[in-house]
Design a protein around this motif. Structure first.
Motif, PDB file in Angstrom:
ATOM      1  N   TYR A 132      31.516 -20.581  -0.859  1.00 12.52           N
ATOM      2  CA  TYR A 132      31.531 -19.166  -0.488  1.00 12.52           C
ATOM      3  C   TYR A 132      30.785 -18.292  -1.502  1.00 12.52           C
ATOM      4  CZ  TYR A 132      35.147 -20.063   3.091  1.00 12.52           C
ATOM      5  OH  TYR A 132      35.851 -20.499   4.183  1.00 12.52           O
ATOM      6  N   TRP A 133      30.822 -18.664  -2.766  1.00 14.20           N
ATOM      7  CA  TRP A 133      30.168 -17.856  -3.797  1.00 14.20           C
ATOM      8  C   TRP A 133      28.651 -17.830  -3.632  1.00 14.20           C
ATOM      9  CZ3 TRP A 133      32.778 -14.675  -6.880  1.00 14.20           C
ATOM     10  CH2 TRP A 133      34.138 -14.904  -7.058  1.00 14.20           C
ATOM     11  N   ARG A 139      29.685 -12.942   2.312  1.00 13.88           N
ATOM     12  CA  ARG A 139      30.253 -13.540   1.098  1.00 13.88           C
ATOM     13  C   ARG A 139      31.562 -12.851   0.721  1.00 13.88           C
ATOM     14  NH1 ARG A 139      26.103 -13.112  -1.887  1.00 13.88           N
ATOM     15  NH2 ARG A 139      26.610 -11.172  -2.977  1.00 13.88           N
ATOM     16  N   LEU A 171      35.233 -14.726   0.786  1.00  8.76           N
ATOM     17  CA  LEU A 171      36.038 -14.761  -0.438  1.00  8.76           C
ATOM     18  C   LEU A 171      37.378 -14.063  -0.215  1.00  8.76           C
ATOM     19  CD1 LEU A 171      33.285 -14.120  -3.134  1.00  8.76           C
ATOM     20  CD2 LEU A 171      34.569 -16.245  -2.764  1.00  8.76           C
ATOM     21  N   SER A 177      35.823 -23.120  -1.635  1.00  4.28           N
ATOM     22  CA  SER A 177      36.050 -22.242  -2.789  1.00  4.28           C
ATOM     23  C   SER A 177      34.818 -22.181  -3.693  1.00  4.28           C
ATOM     24  CB  SER A 177      37.261 -22.720  -3.587  1.00  4.28           C
ATOM     25  OG  SER A 177      37.017 -23.989  -4.172  1.00  4.28           O
TER      26      SER A 177
END
Length: 537
Positions: free
Chosen positions: A435-436, A444, A448, A432
């Motif tokens: 991924y950003w 990406r 997400l 969590s």
């Protein structure tokens, strides 16, 4: 003739976390029926629409079908049987037909449990269903059915299974009718686009012992890349599909054809993304071609790594090593694709330590995504036959990849589930944040979107069927939900086998009558001229 096709209202908390999946059997079988002249077809997706049994009964009663077809994978079998029972209750004159992998092998058991099922389609459904419905339309099915290949039925209280229908030789002859589906219902959550699951190839040349697909399809075949991409173009342009997953066991096994498929997609420039399941060894083999695959729109590859210890790989008759798994994941990520690793959990040798080991493997390999699937011993697989009376749980509704079926020697089933859920929580908590910071904008966004799917289905407790997990302060209680009447002791299993040997799976497609209609178990013929050799009819 009015034909109704029904997808039974079954849910497990597995693949549904990524969205609603279109049932591929409907356009393929329905398309074959339309091509044969059966135009009056209605499809009811009781699964996607969560249609309860009483409402389904009203829908069936209003339509008054002459024939109803339903499908059944193993965990869906009881709901499929219930669905066809409802048909008989509201439309007694309708012919009920069941297809799918479970009744293909387990037709003896299904017909004994659900005698209201008129016919079972065994194997690939397109040609067999057309042959059967032609006889039904002519009113001659009772007289002709022993000569229709690939079906099973009850006759005078006994199960009759005809000889197998040959596999469809040319997949380019398939005529799927995609318009049978309401595509607005089938959304792939990670990209928020419509999703399809077409067939490019059928069968598998490998013989993994936990699987049965290689026996179901019986022979590996693939379509022509151009013809297949014609279907993708229809899905994209006419039905606005934005993502598809190949419903193939081994789409990359024929490398030249797979490359041709990718080149065809690149040339058409349809703007569609797609995903596959494949073998680690194929990714290693195709290292130089991976940029081409990504250019063709392949963005998600799920790998059957499947083991916490090499022992498990050997048990499953896999042909990969731990280091090969790690290397394949690295190659996929380097080429801009989402790399997903699959672990199989809950074998007899599972321990808290091996569950923890899979988590640390996931951290070491660094895949983008991980699935921890419960070992599910399909009742028609080689591994099930080997395990024998050690498979105590015979409640097929729980054979769903998210429920521990086997009891490990060193721990309880509930503790296996708790350990797996703990792995999920820790892994995706890390992701969590990670991924950003993925540099590739598309990847990406995709990851997400996957995280969103996990979050949504965790909140509504559909993920891994979380409704069965109860919390009381710091304590966690798991209710696996087995039908207690379907949990058998080893003694009961032995007694059942002895009393009803006819209920075992037909894993060889042998049926019990020959192609000419004679029983397969006739004694050898020794009559006639002395120089005529003995023969079995």
């Amino acid at each position: 003739m009015r034909i109704m096709m029904i997808q039974p209202n079954y849910h497990s908390g597995g693949a549904e976390i990524a969205g609603n999946w279109p049932p591929s059997w409907v356009p393929y079988v329905g398309g074959a029926l339309k091509q044969a002249g059966f135009a009056n077809i209605r499809f009811v997706d009781a699964m996607t629409d969560y249609i309860p049994d009483d409402v389904l009964a009203q829908i069936i009663a209003e339509y008054q079908p002459d024939v109803v077809l339903a499908t059944a994978i193993t965990p869906m079998i009881y709901q499929s049987q219930t669905t066809l029972k409802i048909v008989k209750e509201v439309c007694p004159q309708a012919k009920t037909i069941m297809g799918g992998v479970h009744p293909t092998y387990m037709y003896n058991e299904v017909l004994n449990e659900a005698p209201w099922v008129d016919y079972i389609i065994r194997g690939e459904g397109e040609e067999i269903t057309v042959n059967l419905l032609r006889a039904i339309a002519n009113g001659t099915d009772t007289q002709e059915r022993r000569n229709i290949l690939g079906i099973a039925f009850l006759e005078d209280g006994k199960v009759v299974a005809t000889a197998a229908h040959p596999p469809i030789a040319d997949l380019d002859t398939l005529t799927p009718d995609w318009s049978l589906l309401d595509w607005s219902k089938y959304i792939y959550t990670p990209l928020n686009v419509r999703v399809a699951v077409p067939n490019y190839a059928r069968g598998c040349p490998f013989t993994c012992r936990f699987c049965s697909q290689w026996k179901f399809w019986r022979k590996y075949r693939s379509g022509t890349p151009k013809q297949f991409v014609d279907q993708i173009e229809i899905l994209v342009k006419e039905h606005k599909v934005g993502f598809f997953i190949l419903a193939d066991e081994e789409p990359t096994i024929n490398k030249p054809k797979f490359i041709a498929l990718c080149n065809e997609l690149i040339e058409r420039n349809l703007g569609v993304y797609w995903g596959i399941n494949t073998r680690v060894t194929d990714i290693l083999r195709d290292e130089q071609e991976l940029p081409l695959y990504r250019k063709a729109g392949l963005v998600h590859v799920s790998l059957g790594t499947e083991a916490a210890a090499q022992l498990k790989l050997n048990l499953f008759r896999k042909e990969t090593t731990i280091e090969q798994n790690k290397r394949a994941i690295q190659l996929l990520k380097q080429n801009g694709m989402v790399a997903e690793a699959q672990f199989i959990m809950g074998l007899e040798n599972e321990t808290p330590e091996t569950i923890e080991q899979t988590y640390h493997m996931a951290l070491d390999w660094q895949p983008d995504m991980v699935n921890w699937n419960m070992f599910t011993p399909w009742p028609f697989s080689e591994l099930f036959q080997d395990l024998g009376d050690r498979v105590e749980v015979r409640d097929y509704s729980q054979y769903n990849f998210v429920t521990p079926i086997m009891k490990p020697e060193a721990m309880e089933r509930e503790d296996v589930l708790k350990g797996v859920l703990r792995n999920y929580a820790r892994f995706y908590l890390r992701k969590s944040l990670e991924y950003w910071f993925v540099k590739d904008p598309f990847k990406r966004k995709y990851l997400l979107g996957c995280l969103k799917a996990f979050a949504q289905t965790t909140i509504n407790k559909r993920f891994y069927n979380l409704k069965r997990v109860k919390y009381n302060g710091l304590k966690t209680k798991v209710e696996l939900g087995f039908d207690e009447s379907k949990i058998l002791t080893r003694e009961q299993i032995a007694q059942l086998k002895q009393a009803h040997p006819e209920l075992t799976a037909d894993v060889d497609f042998s049926g019990n009558i020959s192609a000419c209609g004679a029983p397969n178990d006739l004694p050898e013929y020794h009559g006639g001229e002395p120089d005529v050799p003995s023969m079995k009819i």
